[in-house]
Scaffold this motif. Structure first.
Motif, PDB file in Angstrom:
ATOM      1  N   PRO A   1       0.835  -1.210   0.000  1.00 37.18           N
ATOM      2  CA  PRO A   1       0.000   0.000   0.000  1.00 37.18           C
ATOM      3  C   PRO A   1       0.866   1.255   0.000  1.00 37.18           C
ATOM      4  O   PRO A   1       2.066   1.207   0.304  1.00 37.18           O
ATOM      5  CB  PRO A   1      -0.796  -0.130   1.298  1.00 37.18           C
ATOM      6  N   SER A   2       0.258   2.378  -0.319  1.00 32.23           N
ATOM      7  CA  SER A   2       1.005   3.640  -0.388  1.00 32.23           C
ATOM      8  C   SER A   2       1.546   4.060   0.969  1.00 32.23           C
ATOM      9  O   SER A   2       2.498   4.841   1.051  1.00 32.23           O
ATOM     10  CB  SER A   2       0.112   4.748  -0.956  1.00 32.23           C
ATOM     11  N   THR A   3       0.958   3.542   2.043  1.00 36.93           N
ATOM     12  CA  THR A   3       1.401   3.895   3.398  1.00 36.93           C
ATOM     13  C   THR A   3       2.484   2.959   3.928  1.00 36.93           C
ATOM     14  O   THR A   3       2.893   3.085   5.084  1.00 36.93           O
ATOM     15  CB  THR A   3       0.199   3.850   4.359  1.00 36.93           C
ATOM     16  N   GLN A   4       2.953   2.053   3.088  1.00 38.27           N
ATOM     17  CA  GLN A   4       3.888   1.029   3.555  1.00 38.27           C
ATOM     18  C   GLN A   4       5.202   1.635   4.044  1.00 38.27           C
ATOM     19  O   GLN A   4       5.717   2.603   3.473  1.00 38.27           O
ATOM     20  CB  GLN A   4       4.193   0.047   2.423  1.00 38.27           C
ATOM     21  N   GLU A   5       5.742   1.052   5.099  1.00 41.17           N
ATOM     22  CA  GLU A   5       7.084   1.372   5.576  1.00 41.17           C
ATOM     23  C   GLU A   5       7.951   0.122   5.468  1.00 41.17           C
ATOM     24  O   GLU A   5       7.448  -1.006   5.454  1.00 41.17           O
ATOM     25  CB  GLU A   5       7.038   1.881   7.016  1.00 41.17           C
ATOM     26  N   PHE A   6       9.270   0.335   5.396  1.00 46.79           N
ATOM     27  CA  PHE A   6      10.219  -0.747   5.159  1.00 46.79           C
ATOM     28  C   PHE A   6      11.365  -0.643   6.164  1.00 46.79           C
ATOM     29  O   PHE A   6      11.848   0.457   6.457  1.00 46.79           O
ATOM     30  CB  PHE A   6      10.808  -0.655   3.743  1.00 46.79           C
ATOM     31  N   TRP A   7      11.826  -1.794   6.644  1.00 47.53           N
ATOM     32  CA  TRP A   7      13.007  -1.787   7.503  1.00 47.53           C
ATOM     33  C   TRP A   7      14.229  -1.317   6.712  1.00 47.53           C
ATOM     34  O   TRP A   7      14.463  -1.749   5.581  1.00 47.53           O
ATOM     35  CB  TRP A   7      13.309  -3.188   8.039  1.00 47.53           C
ATOM     36  N   VAL A   8      15.000  -0.429   7.317  1.00 43.99           N
ATOM     37  CA  VAL A   8      16.313  -0.047   6.801  1.00 43.99           C
ATOM     38  C   VAL A   8      17.294  -0.130   7.965  1.00 43.99           C
ATOM     39  O   VAL A   8      16.935  -0.546   9.070  1.00 43.99           O
ATOM     40  CB  VAL A   8      16.294   1.367   6.176  1.00 43.99           C
ATOM     41  N   ALA A   9      18.536   0.244   7.741  1.00 44.67           N
ATOM     42  CA  ALA A   9      19.564   0.091   8.773  1.00 44.67           C
ATOM     43  C   ALA A   9      19.191   0.851  10.040  1.00 44.67           C
ATOM     44  O   ALA A   9      18.665   1.971   9.991  1.00 44.67           O
ATOM     45  CB  ALA A   9      20.904   0.579   8.240  1.00 44.67           C
ATOM     46  N   SER A  10      19.474   0.227  11.152  1.00 44.56           N
ATOM     47  CA  SER A  10      19.151   0.829  12.443  1.00 44.56           C
ATOM     48  C   SER A  10      20.151   1.920  12.801  1.00 44.56           C
ATOM     49  O   SER A  10      21.282   1.966  12.297  1.00 44.56           O
ATOM     50  CB  SER A  10      19.146  -0.248  13.532  1.00 44.56           C
ATOM     51  N   LYS A  11      19.711   2.801  13.671  1.00 43.84           N
ATOM     52  CA  LYS A  11      20.558   3.868  14.195  1.00 43.84           C
ATOM     53  C   LYS A  11      20.864   3.532  15.643  1.00 43.84           C
ATOM     54  O   LYS A  11      20.034   3.731  16.528  1.00 43.84           O
ATOM     55  CB  LYS A  11      19.839   5.210  14.083  1.00 43.84           C
TER      56      LYS A  11
END
Length: 679
Positions: free
Chosen positions: A97-107
């Motif tokens: 969906p357009s609201t999707q979020e994705f895991w990226v590198a942690s801080k």
């Protein structure tokens, strides 16, 4: 966040020795994300990423590590430019969906996500989200252990690798090695296959490193499913099955002109290239009732059947295969459309620059009987090998080295009516025989015939016509006026090139489209004429330099806006998106956008059976160059009953436009009438 710390500590203990991962060990589909503008000189400045299906952050870290990568590091430039369009395209396809979020590198110990607009934020580590891994394989990179991947395709385990553009599996055997002059059969060899280097090309003249053990295919894909059985059908990609040309005597699926990385990446398709047996080794036919010819043609069908069976494991849809070929490859496509053994195994066809009509071109569309091939080619071969007096002709020929056979003065290079693979003398365009009712995109270069005649040696028109095997009735004929420029030999070449293009390409191909529409034989027909070209020099640049854009002070590599001959094979760099090369740079500001819109049109046809790219697709991909160019031109219209006598032909240039089928009177004069040639 404490959970993430435990995960990171665990991952630190993973050993340095790395086995090649598989989809099952990763536990995810793999989608390679790359915003491909086709501008090869700047490709290293762009980055790509790998998208995984939803999982928790621990599993995401582990899966990326299994791939030899990490969760995607934050890169402000990449996240603001290239990444959003690749994610918007996933939204366009309905994958997320357009609201999707994705895991990226942690801080540190904070989990981070990116949304489809490229905005990064912190998030709870307990969610399950799709993940983005880094993708450090370089542009046109070769195979490395760190970038290798094994795909399980039914009983086969096939290991390939990735580069910046796509996943690549090259040198896959699709058939058991056949005995000479027997038909190929499905592959039953070792089930563990290393597909990280091209297999040898088939034996041919002028090329080293060839082999009679040459039946290999190559795959470029942007997507690999974890489990085909549970993969929704819409996620599978359209497949382009490329058949190389080369007069049925040369060529290879490993030719870098046909590298499929850009087609797969920008076009969002799976691209397959193949080898097939060539020359006398692929097309010998005898009057013995057994050696019936078409061995190389049967190889093509065997490869097509392999693709039907296995391509879904590489992300391809076996019900959306487009067979595409140029020159002898186009003749192969045309023959496959008539073959009872191939009909039903593909959904669309692109025969580009198909030869037919008269002179050299005739046999590419009008097939010999076996006795005719024996008379034309085999009897001379027997004389040249000394097998004409042998008690067992076939045994005598089998004892001769393959390289010797393909280098004889005469070779067998003809499709024949064998009664099994081909049952008619040509594509039955009057509805009298089997024909594949598929979507078809076809056409030619404006001056396709210029490559198949020599350049005049003097300023005598009669000599020029005789040398080009053009009827002398063309001389002083108002249908074929002789240009009156300052270069007499060039004037004659203009005349002979025009006439030969009519005789060997234009008349037959236009008549094919007209008859197919007249008899409602094909689901759709789209027709084109290239009026911009770039020769595959030094590979093929006949009658140099007439097929090259003229050079001037402002255009040291040629000015394509000036007149020059648009010759055979001058379309291939554009359709495959593989300009510039080390020796062939962009010539002007239009080479890149024309290449973009051409590849986008061909890929659109493969995906949707319509060469007009969907504006919503272009917007989602961020393909603003193609969007801007097509906004300046009228849509490409299919050939229909309503427009066949109006403007059914697409002239491909900058900008493109619709036009009439040309040279109707000239074709009539040559005995190749557009309206009635095929009934």
């Amino acid at each position: 966040m404490a959970v993430l710390g435990v995960a990171l500590a665990y991952l630190g203990f993973i050993g340095t020795a790395r086995s090649v991962p598989s989809l099952s060990s990763i536990g995810s589909d793999l989608t390679l994300l790359y915003n491909n503008d086709l501008d090869r000189p700047n490709a290293p400045q762009h980055k790509s990423a790998i998208m995984l299906t939803s999982r928790n952050v621990l599993a995401a870290e582990e899966a990326c590590t299994t791939l030899g990568e990490t969760l995607l590091p934050i890169n402000t430039t990449f996240f603001a430019t290239d990444l959003p369009s690749t994610l918007e395209y996933q939204v366009f396809q309905g994958v997320v969906p357009s609201t999707q979020e994705f895991w990226v590198a942690s801080k540190g110990l904070e989990c981070q996500v990116v949304n489809t607009q490229g905005h990064v934020s912190t998030s709870s580590c307990l969610r399950e989200l799709p993940a983005l891994c880094s993708q450090n394989a370089g542009f046109m990179a070769g195979p490395e252990t760190a970038t290798s991947l094994t795909v399980h395709a039914q009983n086969l385990e096939i290991t390939g690798f990735r580069d910046q553009l796509s996943f690549k599996f090259i040198g896959i055997p699709y058939a058991d090695q056949p005995a000479r002059w027997t038909y190929s059969t499905p592959y039953t060899g070792p089930t563990t296959i290393n597909a990280t280097s091209f297999g040898p090309s088939c034996v041919q003249t002028g090329t080293t490193g060839t082999s009679e053990e040459c039946l290999f295919l190559n795959i470029w894909t942007p997507f690999i499913p974890e489990n085909v059985a549970t993969t929704p059908k819409p996620k599978l990609k359209a497949v382009i099955f490329w058949i190389h040309g080369g007069a049925f005597t040369g060529g290879s699926g490993a030719d870098p002109t046909f590298d499929g990385g850009n087609f797969a990446s920008r076009g969002d398709v799976v691209l397959v290239t193949i080898n097939y047996r060539l020359s006398t080794l692929g097309f010998l036919a005898l009057n013995d009732g057994v050696t019936n010819g078409n061995f190389g043609f049967a190889d093509q069908i065997q490869a097509l059947e392999w693709v039907q069976q296995y391509i879904s494991a590489f992300g391809g849809d076996p019900e959306r295969i487009t067979i595409y070929g140029q020159s002898a490859g186009a003749a192969s496509v045309r023959a496959l459309m008539a073959s009872p053994k191939a009909i039903g195994k593909f959904a669309a066809a692109i025969p580009s620059s198909n030869l037919g009509g008269d002179n050299y071109a005739m046999t590419y569309s009008l097939y010999y009987t076996i006795p005719q091939e024996v008379s034309v080619a085999v009897d001379p071969i027997l004389q040249e090998t000394g097998c004409n007096n042998a008690t067992d002709t076939l045994a005598c020929l089998k004892a001769i080295d393959g390289n010797t056979l393909v280098n004889l003065p005469d070779v067998a290079r003809y499709l024949v009516v064998d009664g099994t693979f081909l049952t008619s003398t040509g594509l039955p365009l009057n509805g009298s025989g089997p024909i594949a009712n598929v979507h078809t995109l076809m056409g030619f270069m404006r001056d396709d015939g210029a490559a198949f005649i020599g350049y005049p040696t003097n300023d005598n028109v009669t000599d020029g016509l005789l040398g080009a095997f053009i009827p002398l009735s063309v001389e002083d004929n108002p249908l074929f006026p002789l240009p009156t420029g300052s270069n007499a030999t060039l004037d004659i070449f203009n005349l002979t090139s025009r006439a030969n293009t009519d005789i060997e390409f234009r008349c037959v191909d236009q008549a094919t489209a007209i008859s197919a529409v007249k008899h409602n034989l094909l689901k759709s027909v789209w027709f084109y004429e290239f009026n911009r070209s770039y020769q595959t020099s030094p590979g093929f640049d006949p009658n140099f330099p007439v097929c090259d854009a003229p050079v001037d002070a402002e255009h040291p590599f040629g000015d394509p806006t000036k007149e020059y001959f648009k010759c055979h094979s001058g379309d291939l760099f554009y359709t495959f998106g593989n300009l510039p090369t080390q020796t062939l740079p962009y010539r002007d500001a239009d080479d890149l956008p024309f290449m973009q819109v051409t590849l986008d049109s061909w890929a659109s046809f493969a995906r949707t059976f319509n060469p007009n790219p969907d504006p919503a697709f272009l917007k989602a991909r961020g393909f603003s160059g193609t969007a801007a160019l097509i906004a300046k031109q009228s849509p490409w219209e299919p050939v229909t009953h309503a427009n066949v006598n109006d403007k059914p032909l697409r002239v491909l240039q900058v900008p493109s436009f619709m036009d009439v089928f040309s040279e109707a009177e000239q074709c009539e004069f040559m005995g190749l009438p557009l309206e009635s040639l095929f009934g």
